[in-house]
Design a protein around this motif. Structure first.
Motif, PDB file in Angstrom:
ATOM      1  N   MET A   1      53.103  66.840 -59.609  1.00 33.71           N
ATOM      2  CA  MET A   1      52.643  67.790 -59.380  1.00 33.71           C
ATOM      3  C   MET A   1      54.297  68.678 -59.422  1.00 33.71           C
ATOM      4  O   MET A   1      54.831  69.744 -60.083  1.00 33.71           O
ATOM      5  CB  MET A   1      52.589  68.368 -58.069  1.00 33.71           C
ATOM      6  CG  MET A   1      51.012  68.463 -57.416  1.00 33.71           C
ATOM      7  SD  MET A   1      49.826  69.269 -58.756  1.00 33.71           S
ATOM      8  CE  MET A   1      49.746  71.083 -57.838  1.00 33.71           C
ATOM      9  N   VAL A   2      55.238  68.152 -58.794  1.00 34.10           N
ATOM     10  CA  VAL A   2      56.755  68.869 -59.210  1.00 34.10           C
ATOM     11  C   VAL A   2      57.247  68.136 -60.918  1.00 34.10           C
ATOM     12  O   VAL A   2      57.227  69.080 -61.069  1.00 34.10           O
ATOM     13  CB  VAL A   2      57.409  68.233 -58.266  1.00 34.10           C
ATOM     14  CG1 VAL A   2      59.336  68.365 -58.805  1.00 34.10           C
ATOM     15  CG2 VAL A   2      57.255  68.905 -56.484  1.00 34.10           C
ATOM     16  N   ALA A   3      56.952  67.014 -60.893  1.00 37.08           N
ATOM     17  CA  ALA A   3      57.436  66.574 -62.259  1.00 37.08           C
ATOM     18  C   ALA A   3      56.782  67.270 -63.265  1.00 37.08           C
ATOM     19  O   ALA A   3      57.501  67.541 -64.845  1.00 37.08           O
ATOM     20  CB  ALA A   3      57.042  65.527 -62.357  1.00 37.08           C
ATOM     21  N   GLN A   4      55.645  68.050 -63.418  1.00 38.44           N
ATOM     22  CA  GLN A   4      54.791  68.400 -64.089  1.00 38.44           C
ATOM     23  C   GLN A   4      54.607  70.223 -64.391  1.00 38.44           C
ATOM     24  O   GLN A   4      54.377  70.916 -65.358  1.00 38.44           O
ATOM     25  CB  GLN A   4      52.795  68.072 -64.521  1.00 38.44           C
ATOM     26  CG  GLN A   4      53.166  65.942 -64.651  1.00 38.44           C
ATOM     27  CD  GLN A   4      51.246  66.225 -63.995  1.00 38.44           C
ATOM     28  OE1 GLN A   4      50.695  66.640 -63.974  1.00 38.44           O
ATOM     29  NE2 GLN A   4      51.799  64.525 -64.180  1.00 38.44           N
TER      30      GLN A   4
ATOM     31  N   ARG B   1      61.779  70.364 -59.821  1.00 36.83           N
ATOM     32  CA  ARG B   1      62.218  69.080 -61.052  1.00 36.83           C
ATOM     33  C   ARG B   1      64.257  68.825 -61.822  1.00 36.83           C
ATOM     34  O   ARG B   1      64.429  69.561 -60.973  1.00 36.83           O
ATOM     35  CB  ARG B   1      61.342  70.237 -62.167  1.00 36.83           C
ATOM     36  CG  ARG B   1      59.888  70.247 -62.459  1.00 36.83           C
ATOM     37  CD  ARG B   1      59.742  70.728 -63.444  1.00 36.83           C
ATOM     38  NE  ARG B   1      59.674  72.381 -63.616  1.00 36.83           N
ATOM     39  CZ  ARG B   1      59.386  73.405 -62.615  1.00 36.83           C
ATOM     40  NH1 ARG B   1      58.582  73.332 -62.135  1.00 36.83           N
ATOM     41  NH2 ARG B   1      59.905  74.685 -62.752  1.00 36.83           N
ATOM     42  N   ARG B   2      63.540  67.773 -62.060  1.00 35.20           N
ATOM     43  CA  ARG B   2      64.686  67.502 -62.075  1.00 35.20           C
ATOM     44  C   ARG B   2      65.481  67.698 -63.154  1.00 35.20           C
ATOM     45  O   ARG B   2      65.152  68.854 -64.263  1.00 35.20           O
ATOM     46  CB  ARG B   2      64.727  65.533 -63.252  1.00 35.20           C
ATOM     47  CG  ARG B   2      64.255  64.723 -62.217  1.00 35.20           C
ATOM     48  CD  ARG B   2      64.572  63.128 -62.628  1.00 35.20           C
ATOM     49  NE  ARG B   2      66.188  62.834 -62.584  1.00 35.20           N
ATOM     50  CZ  ARG B   2      66.534  61.741 -63.155  1.00 35.20           C
ATOM     51  NH1 ARG B   2      65.309  60.867 -64.242  1.00 35.20           N
ATOM     52  NH2 ARG B   2      67.632  61.303 -62.663  1.00 35.20           N
ATOM     53  N   ASN B   3      67.270  68.029 -63.612  1.00 34.19           N
ATOM     54  CA  ASN B   3      68.562  68.301 -64.174  1.00 34.19           C
ATOM     55  C   ASN B   3      68.106  69.493 -64.193  1.00 34.19           C
ATOM     56  O   ASN B   3      68.209  70.475 -65.323  1.00 34.19           O
ATOM     57  CB  ASN B   3      67.826  67.643 -65.828  1.00 34.19           C
ATOM     58  CG  ASN B   3      68.141  66.216 -65.512  1.00 34.19           C
ATOM     59  OD1 ASN B   3      69.306  65.944 -65.049  1.00 34.19           O
ATOM     60  ND2 ASN B   3      67.190  65.435 -65.912  1.00 34.19           N
ATOM     61  N   ASP B   4      67.844  70.527 -63.082  1.00 37.11           N
ATOM     62  CA  ASP B   4      67.370  72.081 -62.919  1.00 37.11           C
ATOM     63  C   ASP B   4      68.672  72.325 -61.757  1.00 37.11           C
ATOM     64  O   ASP B   4      68.311  72.978 -61.286  1.00 37.11           O
ATOM     65  CB  ASP B   4      66.483  72.610 -62.435  1.00 37.11           C
ATOM     66  CG  ASP B   4      66.031  73.653 -63.062  1.00 37.11           C
ATOM     67  OD1 ASP B   4      67.560  75.020 -63.222  1.00 37.11           O
ATOM     68  OD2 ASP B   4      65.454  73.688 -62.992  1.00 37.11           O
TER      69      ASP B   4
END
Length: 287
Positions: free
Chosen positions: A97-100, A235-238
């Motif tokens: 849910m987070v990754a998407q 989310r990654r890289n934010d």
């Protein structure tokens, strides 16, 4: 004088042009939140006292209070009226849910493990816990050897399952693992007698006991088999969004405003452990 007017005019034009430029610098999750005026927050429905439905069915709990504080800080930073959209997630789908991008932040009881950081980022730590076992008071589980052959409920694909499996292997103890979908189902299995114990993080187990119909029926085993540092998933890289979240959490710890939140949800269990006090201190980063 003419040259001074010219310089002033250039500066004025630069300032006017800088306004839109500064707003255009916003990207990622912060831009998404500002454009929609909506903050999507994921939460678990069955993890008291961290997150669970309140009397009006809205989510309440320790993690919910921390995420609400984060939301207030982001609303102030962006200068907008923010709508909070609470989205129920499960232990099985919370990372997806987070990754998407289906939720902007996950406000639950997720352990910030290195393997999970291959898919998502984590905020500063929000709690420190450890895996343990909930039993009934009439249980004869006095020590690790008593676990042999017993039925232990556990939620699959969690750090608890991994840590418990490793712990039992090292102790040369074989048990029957019974998979349950969430914490409430684990408690229900214990109540029905279909399992002998339910494995989860100690804070969650305490919350499950005190919110049950008969809290005196349950007890906790005197053991910890894992280290569980919680964080909010992002989310990654934010980097800009992660900084906004961490800035809100650090201020909460640094100012001492975390104390009434902790007392609201854990005060009945006593003072914060030394580990939790140290976590607040070490994560109260200065500006």
């Amino acid at each position: 004088m003419t040259s001074m007017k010219l310089i002033f005019g250039v500066l004025l034009v630069a300032l006017v042009l800088a306004g839109p430029a500064l707003s255009q610098d916003l990207d990622g999750t912060l831009k998404k939140i500002k454009d929609s005026s909506t903050f999507n927050l994921g939460y678990l429905e069955s993890a008291p006292p961290f997150s669970f439905p309140g009397p009006d069915k809205r989510p309440v709990g320790y993690s919910i209070d921390l995420c609400t504080h984060v939301a207030s800080a982001i609303q102030k930073q962006l200068g907008i009226n923010l709508k909070l959209n609470w989205v129920a997630v499960t232990t099985a789908n919370r990372i997806d849910m987070v990754a998407q991008g289906k939720v902007d932040i996950e406000c639950g009881t997720t352990t910030a493990s290195l393997s999970r950081q291959e898919r998502v980022d984590f905020s500063l730590m929000t709690f420190v816990d450890g895996g343990s076992l909930m039993t009934t008071v009439d249980s004869k589980l006095g020590g690790v050897p008593d676990l042999a052959g017993k039925r232990i409920a556990v939620i699959p694909s969690t750090t608890t399952e991994t840590a418990l499996t490793k712990f039992l292997k090292e102790e040369f103890v074989t048990v029957e693992m019974v998979r349950v979908k969430d914490h409430v189902e684990g408690r229900a299995a214990l109540e029905k007698g279909t399992v002998d114990a339910f494995a989860s993080d100690r804070g969650i187990l305490i919350g499950l006991a005190v919110t049950s119909k008969d809290p005196k029926r349950f007890g906790l085993a005197n053991l910890l088999f894992s280290y569980e540092p919680y964080g909010f998933m992002l989310r990654r890289n934010d980097g800009a969004f992660r900084l906004a979240v961490n800035r809100a959490l650090a201020e909460l710890y640094r100012s001492g405003s975390i104390a009434p939140i902790y007392d609201r949800w854990f005060g009945g269990f006593g003072k914060p452990t030394q580990a939790i006090q140290a976590m607040y201190l070490l994560n109260g980063l200065p500006e």
